[in-house]
Enzyme design. Sequence first.
Site, mmCIF file in Angstrom:
data_model
loop_
_atom_site.group_PDB
_atom_site.id
_atom_site.type_symbol
_atom_site.label_atom_id
_atom_site.label_comp_id
_atom_site.label_asym_id
_atom_site.label_seq_id
_atom_site.Cartn_x
_atom_site.Cartn_y
_atom_site.Cartn_z
ATOM 1 N N LYS A 21 0.859 -1.188 0.000
ATOM 2 C CA LYS A 21 0.000 0.000 0.000
ATOM 3 C C LYS A 21 0.896 1.240 0.000
ATOM 4 O O LYS A 21 1.441 1.620 1.032
ATOM 5 C CB LYS A 21 -0.905 -0.006 1.234
ATOM 6 C CG LYS A 21 -1.647 1.312 1.512
ATOM 7 C CD LYS A 21 -2.603 1.700 0.403
ATOM 8 C CE LYS A 21 -3.403 2.944 0.783
ATOM 9 N NZ LYS A 21 -2.558 4.162 0.831
ATOM 10 N N SER A 74 3.738 7.911 9.912
ATOM 11 C CA SER A 74 3.605 8.746 11.104
ATOM 12 C C SER A 74 3.283 7.920 12.345
ATOM 13 O O SER A 74 2.727 6.822 12.258
ATOM 14 C CB SER A 74 2.501 9.785 10.899
ATOM 15 O OG SER A 74 1.222 9.161 10.907
ATOM 16 N N GLU A 96 8.017 1.669 11.652
ATOM 17 C CA GLU A 96 9.125 2.626 11.545
ATOM 18 C C GLU A 96 8.477 3.987 11.398
ATOM 19 O O GLU A 96 7.953 4.336 10.350
ATOM 20 C CB GLU A 96 9.996 2.283 10.339
ATOM 21 C CG GLU A 96 11.394 2.888 10.430
ATOM 22 C CD GLU A 96 11.504 4.189 9.687
ATOM 23 O OE1 GLU A 96 11.242 5.241 10.327
ATOM 24 O OE2 GLU A 96 11.845 4.191 8.507
ATOM 25 N N CYS A 132 12.198 10.604 7.946
ATOM 26 C CA CYS A 132 12.171 10.406 9.400
ATOM 27 C C CYS A 132 13.573 10.308 9.974
ATOM 28 O O CYS A 132 13.778 10.518 11.169
ATOM 29 C CB CYS A 132 11.372 9.148 9.742
ATOM 30 S SG CYS A 132 11.937 7.677 8.862
ATOM 31 N N GLU A 231 8.210 16.617 15.110
ATOM 32 C CA GLU A 231 8.767 16.288 13.803
ATOM 33 C C GLU A 231 8.123 17.161 12.732
ATOM 34 O O GLU A 231 6.907 17.125 12.539
ATOM 35 C CB GLU A 231 8.540 14.820 13.472
ATOM 36 C CG GLU A 231 9.187 14.417 12.152
ATOM 37 C CD GLU A 231 8.923 12.982 11.773
ATOM 38 O OE1 GLU A 231 9.828 12.349 11.198
ATOM 39 O OE2 GLU A 231 7.815 12.484 12.052
#
Length: 330
Positions: A21, A74, A96, A132, A231
């Site tokens: 996906k 996220s 992750e 990230c 973030e």
Amino acid sequence: MPPVVQQDAEVRLAGNAVILKPPPQAPLSAIRLGELISEVLPPGVVNIVNGASPAPGVAIAAHPEIERIAFIGSERTGRDIQRVAAGAGVKHVSLELGGKNAMVVLGDAGIEAAAQGAVFGMNFTATQGESCGSNSRLLVHRSIADRVLARVVELVEQIEVGVPVSESTEMGALVSREHFERVSRYIEIGREEGAVVATGGGRPAHLPEGLFVAPTVFSGVTPGMTIAQEEIFGPVLSVLTFDTDDEAVEIANGVRYGLTASVWTQDVDRAHRFVEDLRAGYVWINDSSRHFPGLPFGGVKASGIGKEESLEEILSFTQSKTVSIPRRGR
């Protein structure tokens, strides 16, 4: 996955069927991958599922026959996947997630090497900072902070921002208008909370249209500021200062994330003491943001669970079975 073996006119494979996906903002590379795979593998082995709503992801996480889920994205979505998957059954989920990664530059570090490492590690030219793993917090010992900052600004201002069809472009636009507005809002918040824009801070002057944000460096950032805690996932680097090793560790660990970190020093023993104290899943000494084949990559705290890019990841997609056979005569 083992190689394809031709046997009795049938193609047999050992391994898992895959459902991929991709993110709705960037589906085309996954679609092309599916086209290439369809030329060599039987139908149904690899499946590409697209969708702009949460529905496809929810369906995958909730399906009782899908026992292994790996997600990159996220923290909020990762937690949603955990919750939905747990409601459907006992599943193996690896995540992750986000990062607010600290690059710690001690007073004995080389100025040029540290500055180059900070700019490289921010992934300005690789992903517009939309990674990230970017070292979005640069922690510098106060004794060399001005020199490191000045060199970082020089290097950042050399980055050519533009459209990707231009050969001179080194950094492109952000992935969507929604994300452009989000990053722009974080830059506004940084100013409102008292941080100083050392360079960047908005749209490049030569790009009046499009979702472009100039690579931005904030100085005068303190640990409690929003841009030092959350973030941003964009081309925004926050520079903080410290006076002692203990203070550096406290600042580095003082966020909810723990994906990566790095420490820059000429003292190897001192560096290893930092490695022990930094709460991050992947730590570099005198390097940043560089991955190596086979080394497990993954974070702690809100940055996720599980490891990627390694034998550990491959084995996580298998199930072991123990078989015991008694000796004759027993």
